[in-house]
Design a protein around this motif. Structure first.
Motif, PDB file in Angstrom:
ATOM      1  N   VAL A   1     -18.461   1.646  11.387  1.00 64.63           N
ATOM      2  CA  VAL A   1     -19.287   1.749  12.603  1.00 64.63           C
ATOM      3  C   VAL A   1     -18.398   1.915  13.828  1.00 64.63           C
ATOM      4  N   GLY A   2     -17.324   1.103  13.889  1.00 63.14           N
ATOM      5  CA  GLY A   2     -16.405   1.220  15.021  1.00 63.14           C
ATOM      6  C   GLY A   2     -15.744   2.581  15.079  1.00 63.14           C
ATOM      7  N   MET A   3     -15.342   3.121  13.911  1.00 60.06           N
ATOM      8  CA  MET A   3     -14.726   4.446  13.906  1.00 60.06           C
ATOM      9  C   MET A   3     -15.717   5.515  14.362  1.00 60.06           C
ATOM     10  N   ARG A   4     -16.936   5.411  13.902  1.00 54.46           N
ATOM     11  CA  ARG A   4     -17.941   6.400  14.331  1.00 54.46           C
ATOM     12  C   ARG A   4     -18.161   6.331  15.844  1.00 54.46           C
TER      13      ARG A   4
ATOM     14  N   LEU B   1       0.851  -1.195   0.000  1.00 51.11           N
ATOM     15  CA  LEU B   1       0.000   0.000   0.000  1.00 51.11           C
ATOM     16  C   LEU B   1       0.883   1.240   0.000  1.00 51.11           C
ATOM     17  N   ASP B   2       0.687   2.089  -0.966  1.00 53.91           N
ATOM     18  CA  ASP B   2       1.476   3.324  -1.088  1.00 53.91           C
ATOM     19  C   ASP B   2       0.867   4.389  -0.185  1.00 53.91           C
ATOM     20  N   VAL B   3       1.369   4.462   1.029  1.00 52.30           N
ATOM     21  CA  VAL B   3       0.828   5.382   2.029  1.00 52.30           C
ATOM     22  C   VAL B   3       1.698   6.634   2.072  1.00 52.30           C
ATOM     23  N   ARG B   4       1.061   7.766   1.961  1.00 54.00           N
ATOM     24  CA  ARG B   4       1.747   9.056   2.043  1.00 54.00           C
ATOM     25  C   ARG B   4       1.122   9.851   3.190  1.00 54.00           C
ATOM     26  N   VAL B   5       1.948  10.172   4.184  1.00 57.92           N
ATOM     27  CA  VAL B   5       1.451  10.762   5.424  1.00 57.92           C
ATOM     28  C   VAL B   5       1.956  12.193   5.552  1.00 57.92           C
ATOM     29  N   ASP B   6       1.044  13.095   5.848  1.00 62.53           N
ATOM     30  CA  ASP B   6       1.386  14.485   6.166  1.00 62.53           C
ATOM     31  C   ASP B   6       0.998  14.743   7.613  1.00 62.53           C
ATOM     32  N   ARG B   7       1.942  15.259   8.382  1.00 61.38           N
ATOM     33  CA  ARG B   7       1.694  15.551   9.802  1.00 61.38           C
ATOM     34  C   ARG B   7       1.920  17.022  10.069  1.00 61.38           C
ATOM     35  N   GLU B   8       1.118  17.522  10.993  1.00 64.52           N
ATOM     36  CA  GLU B   8       1.270  18.912  11.428  1.00 64.52           C
ATOM     37  C   GLU B   8       0.953  18.980  12.908  1.00 64.52           C
ATOM     38  N   GLY B   9       1.865  19.496  13.710  1.00 67.32           N
ATOM     39  CA  GLY B   9       1.669  19.578  15.145  1.00 67.32           C
ATOM     40  C   GLY B   9       2.326  18.426  15.884  1.00 67.32           C
ATOM     41  N   ASP B  10       2.250  18.495  17.218  1.00 69.43           N
ATOM     42  CA  ASP B  10       2.896  17.502  18.081  1.00 69.43           C
ATOM     43  C   ASP B  10       1.833  16.738  18.859  1.00 69.43           C
ATOM     44  N   PRO B  11       1.770  15.402  18.711  1.00 74.36           N
ATOM     45  CA  PRO B  11       0.741  14.628  19.414  1.00 74.36           C
ATOM     46  C   PRO B  11       1.165  14.131  20.790  1.00 74.36           C
ATOM     47  N   THR B  12       2.363  14.426  21.240  1.00 79.16           N
ATOM     48  CA  THR B  12       2.860  13.819  22.480  1.00 79.16           C
ATOM     49  C   THR B  12       2.056  14.237  23.709  1.00 79.16           C
ATOM     50  N   GLY B  13       1.459  15.395  23.686  1.00 76.60           N
ATOM     51  CA  GLY B  13       0.710  15.848  24.854  1.00 76.60           C
ATOM     52  C   GLY B  13      -0.730  15.399  24.896  1.00 76.60           C
ATOM     53  N   LEU B  14      -1.157  14.622  23.907  1.00 75.73           N
ATOM     54  CA  LEU B  14      -2.555  14.176  23.869  1.00 75.73           C
ATOM     55  C   LEU B  14      -2.823  13.123  24.929  1.00 75.73           C
ATOM     56  N   PRO B  15      -4.046  13.087  25.467  1.00 78.66           N
ATOM     57  CA  PRO B  15      -4.417  12.004  26.396  1.00 78.66           C
ATOM     58  C   PRO B  15      -4.353  10.652  25.696  1.00 78.66           C
ATOM     59  N   THR B  16      -4.222   9.621  26.502  1.00 75.13           N
ATOM     60  CA  THR B  16      -4.092   8.267  25.960  1.00 75.13           C
ATOM     61  C   THR B  16      -5.299   7.871  25.121  1.00 75.13           C
ATOM     62  N   THR B  17      -6.493   8.222  25.585  1.00 75.14           N
ATOM     63  CA  THR B  17      -7.701   7.848  24.844  1.00 75.14           C
ATOM     64  C   THR B  17      -7.735   8.507  23.471  1.00 75.14           C
ATOM     65  N   THR B  18      -7.278   9.748  23.381  1.00 75.95           N
ATOM     66  CA  THR B  18      -7.262  10.427  22.090  1.00 75.95           C
ATOM     67  C   THR B  18      -6.225   9.796  21.159  1.00 75.95           C
ATOM     68  N   GLN B  19      -5.043   9.486  21.708  1.00 72.19           N
ATOM     69  CA  GLN B  19      -4.018   8.852  20.887  1.00 72.19           C
ATOM     70  C   GLN B  19      -4.479   7.471  20.406  1.00 72.19           C
ATOM     71  N   LEU B  20      -5.151   6.733  21.267  1.00 71.02           N
ATOM     72  CA  LEU B  20      -5.674   5.429  20.861  1.00 71.02           C
ATOM     73  C   LEU B  20      -6.700   5.581  19.748  1.00 71.02           C
ATOM     74  N   ALA B  21      -7.581   6.577  19.872  1.00 69.06           N
ATOM     75  CA  ALA B  21      -8.589   6.794  18.832  1.00 69.06           C
ATOM     76  C   ALA B  21      -7.927   7.169  17.513  1.00 69.06           C
ATOM     77  N   VAL B  22      -6.911   8.024  17.565  1.00 73.64           N
ATOM     78  CA  VAL B  22      -6.197   8.405  16.339  1.00 73.64           C
ATOM     79  C   VAL B  22      -5.586   7.165  15.686  1.00 73.64           C
ATOM     80  N   TYR B  23      -4.917   6.353  16.484  1.00 69.94           N
ATOM     81  CA  TYR B  23      -4.261   5.162  15.942  1.00 69.94           C
ATOM     82  C   TYR B  23      -5.277   4.222  15.309  1.00 69.94           C
ATOM     83  N   ARG B  24      -6.380   3.918  16.018  1.00 64.28           N
ATOM     84  CA  ARG B  24      -7.357   2.963  15.510  1.00 64.28           C
ATOM     85  C   ARG B  24      -8.067   3.485  14.262  1.00 64.28           C
ATOM     86  N   ILE B  25      -8.330   4.785  14.210  1.00 62.69           N
ATOM     87  CA  ILE B  25      -9.005   5.345  13.034  1.00 62.69           C
ATOM     88  C   ILE B  25      -8.098   5.260  11.814  1.00 62.69           C
TER      89      ILE B  25
END
Length: 412
Positions: A361-364, A285-309
């Motif tokens: 459905v899970g993402m929603r 899979l040709d994945v191209r990722v653009d990032r902006e900002g720093d996620p290190t200060g996010l709560p664990t639940t938010t980081q988990l949601a980002v990863y799973r989505i």
């Protein structure tokens, strides 16, 4: 007319009434009087025996016996009349509203009737006898004293019955409140457990779907490369092994959470997205990722949601997107929001795009739990997933890194 009672309660009432009746008979048997008093004792003892079984019937029987006592001209006051206090007590303590009012009227009216009856007997006895004052005045004094004594004998038990009724009602109200609170706590626990099971099922779906996609792709590649280039086949088999081992460990952790085992459950963080992207690139899979900002200060639940989505979006792109086309993933971390966009070209073979299963459905559900919003659907020839959610979830946050078993119990 009859109240439900335990057999032991009925036996207790009857036994107490019989013993009191026998005692009254023994006190009166040596007195040379008409045997009609025995009917009075038996009648009032019977009223006392059924006072809790049927307060209204006991009150009516008491009035019948009292009228018989006066009609037969028995000497007043009679010791057996003390049993009326028990009957009046039960009318207010256990009787219905009508019986309770009838008991109050009987206490007051019975006092007038008793005072008038005794006053009439006293006046007849004083007639023709020389007294310090007139017979009428002395009889009036007897009537007033009798009224006060009888009213005290009948009204105080009635008032005591009201107090007993109020205390019983308060006790029942407290018990009902405790039962309601216990049921509410059980319902809350059931909801929490169901939410946790949904979360685990969602994680299980994401882990298994992603891992199997990687394993299938690597297995297909290894099969074709086995003869042409064994080194590439070995690399594909190593990827299959590591992916399956990682998925097995994640599944074991989730099942351990279901069994309430001790220990910690590692949760993917935003930093683990690099490993995820590398795995998807390895399967083609040709994945191209653009990032902006720093996620290190996010709560664990938010980081988990980002990863799973992102994981689910890339897995769906690989499974349902057009092969050989790039997948663009954009992650923007702002102080108050996180924005995720994943766009891939839809397959042109007539098959449906991502979302045919439970992934969307899970993402929603994940986005909804954080208080964010999500859109997913065709965008021209592409399929786009766009997510916007607050950095701090609406349902609270956990410390970054790991979720301990104690924290899991609090979320259940």
């Amino acid at each position: 007319m009859f109240r439900p009672m335990l057999r032991a309660q009925l036996v207790t009432d009857v036994t107490a009434a019989v013993l009191l009746g026998v005692l009254l008979v023994l006190l009166r048997v040596s007195v040379d009087q008409s045997p009609l008093w025995l009917v009075t004792v038996v009648g009032l003892s019977g009223a006392l025996a059924i006072r809790r079984l049927s307060p209204g019937l006991a009150l009516a029987l008491s009035w019948v016996v009292a009228v018989f006592e006066m009609a037969s001209g028995q000497t007043q006051p009679d010791p057996s009349n003390v049993l009326l206090a028990g009957v009046l007590f039960t009318t207010s303590a256990y009787g219905s509203r009508r019986v309770r009012i009838a008991g109050l009227l009987s206490a007051v009216g019975g006092s007038f009737v008793a005072a008038g009856y005794i006053g009439l007997q006293d006046y007849q006895r004083r007639s023709g006898i020389d007294t310090a004052s007139t017979p009428a005045l002395e009889t009036l004094q007897v009537v007033v004293a009798t009224f006060a004594a009888v009213l005290l004998l009948l009204l105080l038990p009635w008032l005591a019955g009201l107090v007993r009724r109020a205390r019983r009602s308060a006790s029942m109200s407290r018990e009902a409140q405790l039962v309601a609170e216990r049921d509410a706590a059980r319902a809350d626990r059931a909801v929490a457990v169901e939410q946790e099971r949904v979360r685990i099922a969602r994680d299980m779906h994401d882990i298994v779907a992603h891992s199997l996609a990687v394993v299938i792709a690597q297995a297909d590649g290894a099969r074709y490369a086995a003869k042409a280039d064994p080194a590439i086949a070995d690399q594909a088999l190593a990827t299959i092994s590591s992916t399956a081992r990682s998925a097995l460990g994640d599944v074991r952790e989730l099942l351990g959470a279901l069994r309430h085992e001790q220990g910690t459950v590692p949760t993917p963080e935003a930093a683990d997205l690099d490993v995820l992207v590398s795995e998807m690139r390895e399967v083609g899979l040709d994945v191209r990722v653009d990032r902006e900002g720093d996620p290190t200060g996010l709560p664990t639940t938010t980081q988990l949601a980002v990863y799973r989505i992102v994981q689910e979006s890339l897995t769906n792109a690989w499974k349902h997107g057009e092969g050989g086309t790039p997948v663009h993933a954009s992650l923007t971390y702002r102080p108050d929001t996180v924005e995720i966009t994943v766009i891939n070209r839809m397959a042109d073979d007539g098959t449906r795009g991502p979302g045919t299963g439970h992934g969307l459905v899970g993402m929603r559900e994940r986005v909804a739990m954080t208080g964010g919003s999500m859109t997913a659907g065709p965008r021209g020839d592409d399929f786009a997933v766009a997510v916007r959610m607050p950095t701090v979830p609406a349902s609270g946050q956990f410390p970054g890194g790991r979720i301990t078993q104690m924290e899991q119990e609090r979320t259940r």
